[in-house]
Design a protein around this motif. Structure first.
Motif, PDB file in Angstrom:
ATOM      1  N   VAL A 609       0.866  -1.173   0.000  1.00  0.00           N
ATOM      2  CA  VAL A 609       0.000   0.000   0.000  1.00  0.00           C
ATOM      3  C   VAL A 609       0.906   1.227   0.000  1.00  0.00           C
ATOM      4  O   VAL A 609       1.939   1.257   0.675  1.00  0.00           O
ATOM      5  CB  VAL A 609      -0.959  -0.014   1.210  1.00  0.00           C
ATOM      6  CG1 VAL A 609      -0.207   0.027   2.531  1.00  0.00           C
ATOM      7  CG2 VAL A 609      -1.980   1.098   1.126  1.00  0.00           C
ATOM      8  N   PHE A 610       0.563   2.219  -0.839  1.00  0.00           N
ATOM      9  CA  PHE A 610       1.385   3.424  -0.976  1.00  0.00           C
ATOM     10  C   PHE A 610       0.477   4.642  -1.018  1.00  0.00           C
ATOM     11  O   PHE A 610      -0.507   4.667  -1.769  1.00  0.00           O
ATOM     12  CB  PHE A 610       2.236   3.366  -2.249  1.00  0.00           C
ATOM     13  CG  PHE A 610       3.033   4.615  -2.513  1.00  0.00           C
ATOM     14  CD1 PHE A 610       4.223   4.840  -1.834  1.00  0.00           C
ATOM     15  CD2 PHE A 610       2.582   5.566  -3.416  1.00  0.00           C
ATOM     16  CE1 PHE A 610       4.962   6.003  -2.067  1.00  0.00           C
ATOM     17  CE2 PHE A 610       3.306   6.730  -3.648  1.00  0.00           C
ATOM     18  CZ  PHE A 610       4.503   6.950  -2.966  1.00  0.00           C
ATOM     19  N   ILE A 611       0.798   5.652  -0.215  1.00  0.00           N
ATOM     20  CA  ILE A 611       0.026   6.892  -0.171  1.00  0.00           C
ATOM     21  C   ILE A 611       0.692   7.913  -1.091  1.00  0.00           C
ATOM     22  O   ILE A 611       1.813   8.358  -0.827  1.00  0.00           O
ATOM     23  CB  ILE A 611      -0.051   7.453   1.261  1.00  0.00           C
ATOM     24  CG1 ILE A 611      -0.678   6.419   2.203  1.00  0.00           C
ATOM     25  CG2 ILE A 611      -0.846   8.756   1.285  1.00  0.00           C
ATOM     26  CD1 ILE A 611      -0.617   6.820   3.669  1.00  0.00           C
ATOM     27  N   ALA A 612       0.017   8.280  -2.159  1.00  0.00           N
ATOM     28  CA  ALA A 612       0.549   9.254  -3.124  1.00  0.00           C
ATOM     29  C   ALA A 612       0.135  10.661  -2.698  1.00  0.00           C
ATOM     30  O   ALA A 612      -0.648  11.341  -3.386  1.00  0.00           O
ATOM     31  CB  ALA A 612       0.056   8.920  -4.530  1.00  0.00           C
ATOM     32  N   HIS A 613       0.656  11.090  -1.575  1.00  0.00           N
ATOM     33  CA  HIS A 613       0.256  12.367  -0.975  1.00  0.00           C
ATOM     34  C   HIS A 613       1.331  12.759   0.031  1.00  0.00           C
ATOM     35  O   HIS A 613       1.866  11.906   0.741  1.00  0.00           O
ATOM     36  CB  HIS A 613      -1.098  12.200  -0.273  1.00  0.00           C
ATOM     37  CG  HIS A 613      -1.827  13.474   0.004  1.00  0.00           C
ATOM     38  ND1 HIS A 613      -1.495  14.314   1.045  1.00  0.00           N
ATOM     39  CD2 HIS A 613      -2.898  14.041  -0.617  1.00  0.00           C
ATOM     40  CE1 HIS A 613      -2.326  15.348   1.058  1.00  0.00           C
ATOM     41  NE2 HIS A 613      -3.194  15.210   0.040  1.00  0.00           N
ATOM     42  N   GLU A 614       1.673  14.057   0.101  1.00  0.00           N
ATOM     43  CA  GLU A 614       2.761  14.511   0.970  1.00  0.00           C
ATOM     44  C   GLU A 614       2.288  15.352   2.157  1.00  0.00           C
ATOM     45  O   GLU A 614       3.115  15.797   2.946  1.00  0.00           O
ATOM     46  CB  GLU A 614       3.780  15.302   0.148  1.00  0.00           C
ATOM     47  CG  GLU A 614       4.389  14.536  -1.012  1.00  0.00           C
ATOM     48  CD  GLU A 614       5.118  13.276  -0.574  1.00  0.00           C
ATOM     49  OE1 GLU A 614       5.688  13.263   0.543  1.00  0.00           O
ATOM     50  OE2 GLU A 614       5.092  12.288  -1.348  1.00  0.00           O
ATOM     51  N   LEU A 615       0.981  15.596   2.310  1.00  0.00           N
ATOM     52  CA  LEU A 615       0.437  16.400   3.409  1.00  0.00           C
ATOM     53  C   LEU A 615       1.120  17.765   3.502  1.00  0.00           C
ATOM     54  O   LEU A 615       1.419  18.281   4.583  1.00  0.00           O
ATOM     55  CB  LEU A 615       0.550  15.676   4.760  1.00  0.00           C
ATOM     56  CG  LEU A 615      -0.296  14.422   4.952  1.00  0.00           C
ATOM     57  CD1 LEU A 615       0.426  13.196   4.403  1.00  0.00           C
ATOM     58  CD2 LEU A 615      -0.591  14.199   6.445  1.00  0.00           C
ATOM     59  N   SER A 616       1.389  18.363   2.360  1.00  0.00           N
ATOM     60  CA  SER A 616       2.056  19.662   2.323  1.00  0.00           C
ATOM     61  C   SER A 616       1.006  20.772   2.217  1.00  0.00           C
ATOM     62  O   SER A 616      -0.173  20.494   1.966  1.00  0.00           O
ATOM     63  CB  SER A 616       3.003  19.737   1.123  1.00  0.00           C
ATOM     64  OG  SER A 616       2.285  20.049  -0.058  1.00  0.00           O
ATOM     65  N   PRO A 617       1.388  22.036   2.383  1.00  0.00           N
ATOM     66  CA  PRO A 617       0.410  23.127   2.225  1.00  0.00           C
ATOM     67  C   PRO A 617      -0.220  23.188   0.837  1.00  0.00           C
ATOM     68  O   PRO A 617      -1.251  23.841   0.666  1.00  0.00           O
ATOM     69  CB  PRO A 617       1.259  24.377   2.502  1.00  0.00           C
ATOM     70  CG  PRO A 617       2.388  23.899   3.340  1.00  0.00           C
ATOM     71  CD  PRO A 617       2.692  22.518   2.847  1.00  0.00           C
ATOM     72  N   PHE A 618       0.382  22.510  -0.148  1.00  0.00           N
ATOM     73  CA  PHE A 618      -0.102  22.582  -1.525  1.00  0.00           C
ATOM     74  C   PHE A 618      -0.671  21.254  -2.014  1.00  0.00           C
ATOM     75  O   PHE A 618      -0.952  21.097  -3.200  1.00  0.00           O
ATOM     76  CB  PHE A 618       1.036  23.042  -2.440  1.00  0.00           C
ATOM     77  CG  PHE A 618       1.759  24.239  -1.908  1.00  0.00           C
ATOM     78  CD1 PHE A 618       1.187  25.499  -1.978  1.00  0.00           C
ATOM     79  CD2 PHE A 618       2.997  24.109  -1.287  1.00  0.00           C
ATOM     80  CE1 PHE A 618       1.844  26.607  -1.466  1.00  0.00           C
ATOM     81  CE2 PHE A 618       3.652  25.217  -0.771  1.00  0.00           C
ATOM     82  CZ  PHE A 618       3.077  26.473  -0.858  1.00  0.00           C
ATOM     83  N   SER A 619      -0.836  20.299  -1.108  1.00  0.00           N
ATOM     84  CA  SER A 619      -1.317  18.976  -1.492  1.00  0.00           C
ATOM     85  C   SER A 619      -2.807  19.001  -1.798  1.00  0.00           C
ATOM     86  O   SER A 619      -3.571  19.825  -1.284  1.00  0.00           O
ATOM     87  CB  SER A 619      -1.037  17.967  -0.378  1.00  0.00           C
ATOM     88  OG  SER A 619       0.355  17.779  -0.203  1.00  0.00           O
TER      89      SER A 619
END
Length: 865
Positions: A609-619
């Motif tokens: 399982v892989f989360i393609a998301h960085e939880l950044s201010p621009f995500s």
């Protein structure tokens, strides 16, 4: 000038091939078609070290008395010039370059036949021995050799080999197209390995040099094949270059993957002086282990020539995989008497960041391993035969290969050009015919209008050289649908032809072929949104490769790695890995298509399982997960739990992406660290479930501030070989206190090295310092000739009290498996080794207290505001 002959010897008694994990062993590689066998009479020497090199058309450089003392000393594989990782648009050197090697034939090789074997050199090559021209070769992708003994060279002699290479545009040999109009680049130099091979004067012939149809060396073919019984037919060509007749024994010994002898065949042979003969033998084994992509079982066939007194003359080991490939028209591909599912793979160019085509065997193997880990089971070589080590890797990793002759969008009706294409077809079949990974042959020129008689003759040559072989080409090319066993096509072509269909290149989505703007190409430096769009676009493209029809057998993605091109200023950014083989989101998307229950002896498999998301201010507000599980449980900020099944009903793809809508909002998320002082709670946890049970999970947190650097070695478990040619990528990541990669970091990383290694490239090509992209900066480290420890250091270019702290990592190189032959030792790099000298005023604890106080003050001020 002082010159010395150096030998470092490390042989195995005989090569055996254990099915073990990649991190547990060093892959073995063949030389001129054979793996080494001790006491066979054949001695193989690494001839890569100690070439004197100069760019330019140097007058008299072939002469034995030419003064080359000021020339650079290099090791092959070698590129004529390093280029930036973003070096497309004809920025590589094209023209003449010279190599000169001084060496001495060791006295232990008395009465031996001495051959220098070039795996490839780019373009037109002329070879001189002691000032005399002895060889001309046209083409940049296939081997050629020079036998020195016929020119009077004998043991104890000091020799000079001068080699002129020229990668200029030349329409007289394939590919023939000008680089300025080419979708790849003619990176110059002797860019593959060079070997010196010593044998008895009674020896196995070389298939390419023997130039005999379906002959030369050892040819393996098969009769009946099933799980119960397999018939192996072995044809061994032997030449007697003595002046008298000789009686010899030809032995072929079959061993299983554990080295156990299964069958031995011996034949007596009498050879007149100068005569070449073929010996035919047959081995039948019961309960055979069949080769397939998921069970790539390899036997070893040890061939030995010996005299009546048992003295060994010549020999070597051929790895073989027993498999039965059938193309059954509209019933598609059958493997080992069973219908085979969709075959999904990639096209592969061979170039790499900075070094162009000059890639060592270890990196070819790592390329194959990374592609197999991503779930690919077939490689279409683009658009030329690949390095022999890549073919070796595909054999043991379980990847089919479609072998293509050099060519791309160019036809020259001149008979000389056509004959050289035919020569390439013959030589690529002769080189690769024994590899179990070969699925079919593409003997025509890619995307090229050619006459029908050419297509027919190309197929005839392949099947003349290897009876029973299958050929493939585009369905719209003349003569293909009437003659070839498989045709390239798309799902729209199902039912239109009698042959099985395969898509040679899928994934492209350009606006037009001049601008080439598209959402399937994304530089890793563009960040998560671009990488996610690319991954989802490729998922849609791959989805089309799974129609129900068995006539449609699969397709190959264009292209897995970012690579350099001649006709466009931008590199090809459509890779699922960048030019350093760092993965993009799309790599994980393809990896998620591997069924969770697959077992493989070498590839990384299992639930993922892989989360393609960085939880950044621009995500994005949506969170996309790639998984091979039935459903995903997403835990948001340790508070909310969401469960979503993979939307298989909406896709043909085995494991479609799972997207959770409107899950992430930075403005809402920031209340946890800012107001509630609970930044540790800001996370996404994805759990993969199969049959209702959690089988895998991953946690992702946003990177806070850039606090430290972290180094890792991207070696797929291999050791660096101390041969002066091997290289290894080292990756520097910018991380926060807890090790989360800071994807938005904007730093320049300065690398340095101590010990038995050197850094490839400098600031001129953007190699050192290297700009951080998407949180990381790679460096390439090359070995010296001395095995030993290597310490790599990384620091930010401009240091300061609160800049990320430096990092270091240590590795150790090991001796090469073949003796090195050289007289001129490459000089160590004179690049300054600039390790960190910045003296921090505060300890980490003092800095932490100080920053906590700054945070408290800013928080208090913010509350008042």
């Amino acid at each position: 000038m002082h010159r010395e002959l150096i030998y470092i010897v490390s042989f195995l008694i005989i090569i055996t091939f254990q099915p073990v994990k990649a991190g547990d062993y060093q892959p073995a590689f063949s030389v001129a078609g054979f793996y080494p066998m001790e006491n066979s009479g054949r001695e193989v020497f690494n001839f890569n070290v100690g070439w004197r090199f100069k760019i330019g058309d140097i007058a008299n450089a072939e002469r034995a008395d030419f003064d080359d003392s000021t020339w650079e000393i290099v090791s092959t594989p070698h590129t004529v010039g390093l280029i930036p990782a973003e070096g497309s648009g004809g920025r590589n050197y094209q023209g003449v370059a010279w190599y000169r090697k001084h060496f001495k034939i060791d006295t232990s090789l008395k009465e031996k036949l001495i051959t220098v074997y070039f795996e490839a050199a780019m373009g037109k090559t002329i070879v001189y021995l002691n000032g005399k021209k002895i060889k001309e070769h046209w083409g940049g992708y296939l081997p050629f050799s020079v036998e020195l003994t016929q020119y009077g060279v004998k043991a104890g002699d000091a020799c000079l080999l001068a080699v002129m290479t020229d990668n200029s545009d030349d329409k007289t040999y394939p590919p023939g197209k000008r680089q300025a109009t080419l979708d790849f680049a003619y990176h110059g130099g002797i860019y593959r390995d060079v070997w010196m091979i010593a044998t008895s004067r009674i020896h196995l012939t070389d298939p390419n040099e023997a130039n005999v149809v379906a002959g030369g060396g050892v040819l393996i073919q098969y009769g009946e094949i099933s799980k119960k019984r397999a018939e192996i037919r072995i044809y061994t060509d032997v030449k007697n270059e003595l002046s008298i007749s000789q009686q010899i024994t030809v032995e072929n010994r079959l061993r299983d993957a554990n080295g156990k002898t299964l069958k031995t065949m011996q034949s007596s042979l009498r050879l007149k002086a100068g005569e070449t003969k073929r010996v035919s033998q047959k081995i039948i084994i019961e309960k055979s282990n069949l080769w397939s992509p998921d069970t790539p079982y390899l036997y070893s066939l040890a061939t030995l020539l010996s005299q009546s007194d048992k003295k060994a003359l010549d020999g070597g080991v051929t790895r073989i995989g027993i498999r039965k490939i059938e193309w059954k028209g509209k019933d598609g591909l059958w493997l080992n008497d069973e219908p085979y599912g969709k075959l999904i793979g990639v096209n592969r160019h061979q170039d790499y960041a900075y070094v162009g085509n000059a890639v060592p065997n270890s990196q070819h193997w790592r390329d194959a391993k990374k592609l197999r880990d991503a779930g690919f089971r077939v490689i279409r070589v683009a658009h030329y035969p690949q390095d022999p080590s890549f073919m070796d890797a595909c054999d043991e990793l379980g990847m089919f290969v479609i072998v293509a002759t050099p060519g791309w969008q160019y036809w020259n009706k001149d008979p000389q050009f056509v004959e050289r294409v035919y020569d390439d077809i013959r030589n690529m079949v002769r080189r690769d015919r024994n590899h179990p990974s070969v699925l079919m042959w593409e003997p025509v020129l890619n995307e090229t209008p050619f006459p029908v008689e050419f297509a027919v003759q190309a197929q005839h040559i392949v099947q003349e050289e290897y009876p029973g072989a299958a050929c493939v080409a585009d369905n719209y090319s003349p003569g293909i649908t009437d003659h070839y066993e498989v045709v390239y096509g798309w799902t729209k072509d199902i039912g239109q032809f009698k042959q099985p269909l395969f898509t040679r290149e899928f994934g492209e989505n350009v606006d037009d072929w001049y601008a080439q703007n598209t959402n399937n190409r994304a530089s890793r430096s563009w960040g998560e949104n671009a990488l996610l769009i690319q991954a989802l676009q490729l998922a849609k493209a791959c989805n089309e490769m799974y129609p129900a029809s068995r006539q449609f057998t699969g397709g190959a993605l264009w292209h897995p790695f970012d690579h350099q091109r001649g006709y466009h200023p931008d590199p090809y950014w459509g890779g699922i890995m960048d030019a350093f083989r760092q993965p993009k989101y799309a790599w994980y998307m393809f990896k998620s298509q591997v069924d969770a229950d697959l077992k493989h002896p070498l590839a990384e498999t299992g639930s993922m399982v892989f989360i393609a998301h960085e939880l950044s201010p621009f995500s994005s507000s949506d969170v996309t997960v790639f998984t091979n599980c039935d459903e995903v449980r997403l835990i948001v900020y340790e508070r909310d739990t969401l469960i979503q099944k993979a939307p298989k009903a909406e896709w043909q793809l085995p494991h479609p992406p799972v997207t959770f809508k409107n899950v992430f909002d930075f403005n809402s998320m920031r209340t946890l660290p800012y107001t509630e002082k609970n930044w540790q709670q800001v996370s996404l946890v994805a759990e993969g479930l199969i049959d209702g049970k959690v089988v895998c999970s991953i946690k992702k947190m946003p990177a806070r501030r850039s606090n430290k650097l972290r180094l890792s070695v991207d070696n797929e478990g291999q050791k660096l070989i101390a041969d002066g040619s091997d290289l290894i990528p080292v990756i520097c990541e910018v991380a926060d206190d807890d090790g989360n990669v800071r994807r938005l970091a904007k730093e320049q990383i300065l690398f340095s090295v101590e010990g038995e290694g050197e850094i490839i490239g400098d600031a001129r090509i953007g190699a050192n310092p290297r700009t951080v992209e998407f949180g990381s900066a790679p460096v390439l480290v090359r070995s010296t000739l001395v095995p030993g420890k290597i310490k790599i250091y990384a620091r930010v270019l401009w240091e300061g009290e609160n800049a990320p702290t430096p990092a270091s990592i240590e590795l150790e190189s090991v001796p090469p498996s073949h003796p090195l032959v050289y007289t001129d030792k490459p000089r160590p790099s004179d690049e300054a080794q600039d390790k960190s000298s910045y003296q921090r005023k505060l300890t980490e604890e003092e800095k932490r207290k100080m920053l906590n106080e700054v945070e408290r003050q800013q928080t208090d001020f913010g509350k008042k505001e």
